[in-house]
Every structure is written in C-alpha cells, then in structure tokens.
Design a protein around this motif. Structure first.
Motif, PDB file in Angstrom:
ATOM      1  N   LEU A  21      32.757 -15.161 -48.750  1.00  0.00           N
ATOM      2  CA  LEU A  21      31.452 -15.605 -49.244  1.00  0.00           C
ATOM      3  C   LEU A  21      30.361 -15.311 -48.221  1.00  0.00           C
ATOM      4  N   ALA A  22      30.638 -15.621 -46.964  1.00  0.00           N
ATOM      5  CA  ALA A  22      29.645 -15.408 -45.915  1.00  0.00           C
ATOM      6  C   ALA A  22      29.320 -13.926 -45.753  1.00  0.00           C
ATOM      7  N   GLU A  23      30.311 -13.069 -45.973  1.00  0.00           N
ATOM      8  CA  GLU A  23      30.130 -11.619 -45.835  1.00  0.00           C
ATOM      9  C   GLU A  23      29.534 -10.988 -47.090  1.00  0.00           C
ATOM     10  N   GLY A  24      29.404 -11.760 -48.171  1.00  0.00           N
ATOM     11  CA  GLY A  24      28.834 -11.244 -49.403  1.00  0.00           C
ATOM     12  C   GLY A  24      29.780 -10.411 -50.238  1.00  0.00           C
ATOM     13  N   HIS A  25      31.089 -10.534 -50.009  1.00  0.00           N
ATOM     14  CA  HIS A  25      32.064  -9.732 -50.751  1.00  0.00           C
ATOM     15  C   HIS A  25      32.484 -10.368 -52.076  1.00  0.00           C
ATOM     16  N   VAL A  26      32.224 -11.651 -52.247  1.00  0.00           N
ATOM     17  CA  VAL A  26      32.416 -12.314 -53.535  1.00  0.00           C
ATOM     18  C   VAL A  26      31.140 -13.087 -53.855  1.00  0.00           C
ATOM     19  N   SER A  27      30.918 -13.315 -55.150  1.00  0.00           N
ATOM     20  CA  SER A  27      29.663 -13.975 -55.541  1.00  0.00           C
ATOM     21  C   SER A  27      29.863 -15.404 -56.013  1.00  0.00           C
ATOM     22  N   ALA A  28      31.130 -15.867 -56.066  1.00  0.00           N
ATOM     23  CA  ALA A  28      31.390 -17.219 -56.563  1.00  0.00           C
ATOM     24  C   ALA A  28      32.765 -17.674 -56.101  1.00  0.00           C
ATOM     25  N   THR A  29      32.996 -18.974 -56.212  1.00  0.00           N
ATOM     26  CA  THR A  29      34.311 -19.523 -55.921  1.00  0.00           C
ATOM     27  C   THR A  29      34.560 -20.749 -56.790  1.00  0.00           C
ATOM     28  N   THR A  30      35.822 -21.162 -56.850  1.00  0.00           N
ATOM     29  CA  THR A  30      36.217 -22.339 -57.625  1.00  0.00           C
ATOM     30  C   THR A  30      36.960 -23.295 -56.704  1.00  0.00           C
ATOM     31  N   LEU A  31      36.754 -24.589 -56.900  1.00  0.00           N
ATOM     32  CA  LEU A  31      37.266 -25.600 -55.975  1.00  0.00           C
ATOM     33  C   LEU A  31      38.385 -26.435 -56.596  1.00  0.00           C
ATOM     34  N   ILE A  32      39.500 -26.532 -55.867  1.00  0.00           N
ATOM     35  CA  ILE A  32      40.608 -27.402 -56.259  1.00  0.00           C
ATOM     36  C   ILE A  32      40.355 -28.786 -55.666  1.00  0.00           C
ATOM     37  N   CYS A  33      39.836 -29.700 -56.483  1.00  0.00           N
ATOM     38  CA  CYS A  33      39.398 -31.004 -55.977  1.00  0.00           C
ATOM     39  C   CYS A  33      40.555 -31.923 -55.584  1.00  0.00           C
ATOM     40  N   VAL A  34      41.761 -31.683 -56.123  1.00  0.00           N
ATOM     41  CA  VAL A  34      42.880 -32.599 -55.870  1.00  0.00           C
ATOM     42  C   VAL A  34      43.576 -32.310 -54.541  1.00  0.00           C
ATOM     43  N   SER A  35      43.185 -31.243 -53.865  1.00  0.00           N
ATOM     44  CA  SER A  35      43.821 -30.885 -52.603  1.00  0.00           C
ATOM     45  C   SER A  35      43.290 -31.732 -51.451  1.00  0.00           C
ATOM     46  N   PRO A  36      44.141 -32.058 -50.473  1.00  0.00           N
ATOM     47  CA  PRO A  36      43.665 -32.790 -49.297  1.00  0.00           C
ATOM     48  C   PRO A  36      42.612 -32.027 -48.494  1.00  0.00           C
ATOM     49  N   VAL A  37      42.549 -30.697 -48.688  1.00  0.00           N
ATOM     50  CA  VAL A  37      41.606 -29.874 -47.944  1.00  0.00           C
ATOM     51  C   VAL A  37      40.270 -29.738 -48.680  1.00  0.00           C
TER      52      VAL A  37
END
Length: 271
Positions: A21-37
C-alpha cells in the motif's frame, strides 16, 4: 482496482500488505477483524490514509491459531467456541441470523475504531454458497441497510474460468438482480489466482496467468484481488503462492502490462 486481501491475518501478511500500500502497488485492502492482529493492522493502514473494507470472516485458517467470532453465535463455532477451518462445516450448520449478526459485529468493530467502510466482501467465499448454503440474499440486504457495496461480479466467468454450473448460474443471476434492486454496487467482474503452487510450478506461470486475466478484463470497473504475503508467514504451499503474488505486484513486467493495456487503477468500483 487491485486489492490485497487478508490484512490482519497475521503479522507477516500484514507487513507485506502495508508495504505494498505504501509503495502504491495495490489500491485497496480488506481487514480480518476477528484476528488478534487486527487492531495493530488497522492502525498501520490508518497512518497511510487507507480505508479497508470489512472482510466478513466466518472461518479460521490453517497455520494460525483459530479465530473466535465477535458475536459468538452457536451455529458458527466449534465446541471450543472457535471458527472452523472447514468452510463446508460452516455451510452445513450456519444459520442466516447468526451469519448476519457476526457481519454486524465485525462492521461495528471497524466503526468503533473510526473506520467507515464503504464496501464488504466474503473471506474464503463463505457467503456465496460455494461451500454449501448461500447467504447471498441476506448479505446483500445487510449491505443495503448499511450502505455498503459488495464484491459480487456481474460476469463470474473470469473468476471461475468459464460458465458457472447451472444451479450456481441461477443463484448468481438472482443475486445480481437482487443487488441491482437494492441499489448495492457490484463490480463488473473479479479475478484472482485459484491454482496451487504444484499446479503452477513456477512464479512465471502465475505471472503469465495474471497477465492473461489483465488483458481479458471487460469494459467497466473490475477487481483483481490477491493474497500477498511472505512465504514463511503462511503454512504449507499456500505460502509459496502468496509470496509469488507479492513478487508479482512489484514486477516491472506487471507494471508494463498495466500501462500497455491502459488499465486505470482505482480505489473502488462503487460510486
């Protein structure tokens, strides 16, 4: 739209996605909310000004400690209260009310942390009926209530590699009509790698397959979604494929193809 799925899966995957994301190689992401991380991952993308989608997660994954649902409904969990790693087990026993209750809890988790997702999708495809019971109608109605777009392709062929089997084709046709009737935005098509490391054999085969998919994208806004990670962060051969996907997104050949095909990478396929 180029999406890196599974932000928050574990630290290694999160590190790779944040870097892409920081490098601009992808334009979006999805978040797994149930993970401890998830909490840490959400904080990292917030610093980048990225708004992740809610990745409705109803199953665990092999190779990481099993996740627990936020809502804890009985039909979604094993006797120990964790989410199964088997989507078929969920498909056999999951109740629609519990599924939507868990989706509500995951969306609420994000909103309580200052995120206002504009779209949702389904981790491991569990909402789509690929592993037994379908909750597409309920998921689309849930999206309409919350003003969310949903990752459901108008044309499913690029994802499945051909026409859907008749029962799934009928289900898909009804779901697209339902999305339109509800005013839920959906992409023209979606595409991802569905082959294993042994089937692919080498990185170049995966790259060539994505180049072919890129060239075949129809008019309109579509979504390519990948699962980039480090090889050592994901157990077994899946780690190999995910590391290849991370490599692809930085590959000059891939970026040359994006320019050659005149593909405009956007942040979303919704208005």
């Amino acid at each position: 739209m180029i999406t890196a799925d599974d932000l928050g899966r574990e630290s290694g995957t999160t590190e790779v996605i944040v870097s892409l994301l920081a490098e601009g190689h992808v334009s979006a992401t999805t978040l797994i909310c149930v993970s401890p991380v998830a909490e840490e991952a959400a904080g990292q993308v917030r610093k980048l000004g990225v708004l992740p989608r809610v990745h409705v997660t109803l199953t665990s994954e092999r190779g990481v400690p099993r996740w627990r649902p936020l809502d804890g409904a009985a039909s979604l969990v094993e006797p120990d209260g964790t989410l199964s790693v088997d989507p078929m087990a969920l498909g056999a026993r999951g109740e629609a009310g519990d599924v939507i209750g868990e989706a509500d809890a995951q969306l609420r988790w994000m909103r309580q942390r200052g995120f206002a997702p504009v779209a949702a999708d389904s981790h491991a495809g569990t909402l789509y009926g690929l592993h037994g019971r379908s909750w597409l109608a309920e998921a689309l109605e849930w999206c309409a209530r919350h003003g969310l777009a949903f990752r459901l392709p108008r044309d499913p062929a690029p994802y499945f590699g051909g026409p859907l089997p008749p029962p799934l084709a009928a289900l898909h046709e009804r779901a697209v009509a339902h999305a339109d009737a509800l005013g839920v935005a959906i992409p023209e098509t979606i595409a991802t790698n569905r082959s294993t490391a042994s089937e692919l054999g080498a990185y170049e085969r995966l790259r060539d397959d994505y180049l072919r998919r890129l060239a075949a994208l129809p008019e309109g806004t579509s979504e390519l979604f990948l699962h980039p990670s480090r090889e050592d962060a994901v157990e077994g051969p899946d780690g190999v494929v995910r590391s290849w996907e991370a490599r692809l997104l930085r590959d000059p050949v891939w970026h040359d193809a994006l320019r050659r095909e005149d593909v405009e990478v956007v942040a979303g396929w919704w208005p």
